[in-house]
Design an enzyme around this catalytic site. Sequence first.
Site, PDB file in Angstrom:
ATOM      1  N   ARG A  49      10.449  27.206  31.040  1.00 35.03           N
ATOM      2  CA  ARG A  49       9.585  26.110  30.589  1.00 35.03           C
ATOM      3  C   ARG A  49      10.024  24.800  31.236  1.00 35.03           C
ATOM      4  NH1 ARG A  49       6.631  25.314  26.603  1.00 35.03           N
ATOM      5  NH2 ARG A  49       5.450  24.410  28.289  1.00 35.03           N
ATOM      6  N   TYR A  91      14.298  25.766  29.743  1.00 37.12           N
ATOM      7  CA  TYR A  91      14.873  27.006  29.201  1.00 37.12           C
ATOM      8  C   TYR A  91      14.021  28.207  29.605  1.00 37.12           C
ATOM      9  CZ  TYR A  91      11.392  26.186  25.477  1.00 37.12           C
ATOM     10  OH  TYR A  91      10.235  25.944  24.782  1.00 37.12           O
ATOM     11  N   TYR A  93      17.251  25.349  21.469  1.00 35.34           N
ATOM     12  CA  TYR A  93      16.768  24.864  20.177  1.00 35.34           C
ATOM     13  C   TYR A  93      17.763  25.235  19.080  1.00 35.34           C
ATOM     14  CZ  TYR A  93      11.993  24.075  21.916  1.00 35.34           C
ATOM     15  OH  TYR A  93      10.899  23.614  22.590  1.00 35.34           O
ATOM     16  N   HIS A 113       7.764  18.671  21.926  1.00 31.36           N
ATOM     17  CA  HIS A 113       6.598  19.024  21.107  1.00 31.36           C
ATOM     18  C   HIS A 113       6.240  17.850  20.200  1.00 31.36           C
ATOM     19  CE1 HIS A 113       6.785  23.396  22.024  1.00 31.36           C
ATOM     20  NE2 HIS A 113       8.067  23.169  22.147  1.00 31.36           N
ATOM     21  N   HIS A 172      10.175  19.604  28.026  1.00 25.64           N
ATOM     22  CA  HIS A 172       9.047  19.117  27.219  1.00 25.64           C
ATOM     23  C   HIS A 172       9.501  18.758  25.814  1.00 25.64           C
ATOM     24  CE1 HIS A 172       9.347  23.416  26.365  1.00 25.64           C
ATOM     25  NE2 HIS A 172       8.892  23.123  25.159  1.00 25.64           N
TER      26      HIS A 172
END
Length: 244
Positions: free
Chosen positions: A157, A147, A108, A162, A160
């Site tokens: 995870r 990640y 991110y 959000h 995905h």
Amino acid sequence: MTTSGPLLVPEYRRPQGVHPDPRTPEYMSTRLRAPERLTVLPHMLTEITGPLLGEGLVNEADADLTRQHHGEPLGERIIVHGRLLDEGGRPVAGSLVEVWQPNAAGRYRHDRDRHPAPLDPNFTGIGRCVTDAQGGFRFVTVKPGAYPWGNHDNAWRPAHIHFSLLGRAFTQRLITQMYFPGDPLFGQDPIFNSVRDPVARQRLIAHLDLSETVHEWALAYRFDIVLRGPESTPMEDGEGDHDS
Ligand SMILES: [Fe+2]
């Protein structure tokens, strides 16, 4: 003139078993942040009449996460589209849909992300659009990478994206995550599995949609979102204080 007291808006109760509990022990940080007791305050007219989003604040370019910098981001370009629907399958038009995600390497663009994967100078990972008359939304982006997140040994995870769904006022905002079909990390992910109902869990997974694929350019995934009712898309509790 007579006064008649505050106007109360009819209350909507979420169906049981669709949405995850705020406290999911396998998802470590919920042990500390889940409220011990919840008091549901009555919904007043003020909460649903303002402030409102000005639709002019969102433009078409905001929905293309691959065109926000000088060059294109690295990774697999994809189209993510779907419809925002109410309990009766009716389209929810004019609603702000926002997405955020890591880049193709699973990083991110955020100060708190210490994952030693490269940042991409051509990818911010944030997009938004307003649903059309059919409740439709469409984003162009790159497929996010998995990640690690330290919840347990080898915790990674699944890929995905959000989603934030603003509705018609800030107090109606809902948050969820979209996953990709066939991800091998589903079985060990306590966030995905915090939705206990396996049928409801499947509603978090997008479908490969060859009808919307652009030939020799990008695959497409369809993710329809149902806002409420027994067929609703599972939503995270809380106000978006979500660290993964
Ligand atoms: Fe995430």
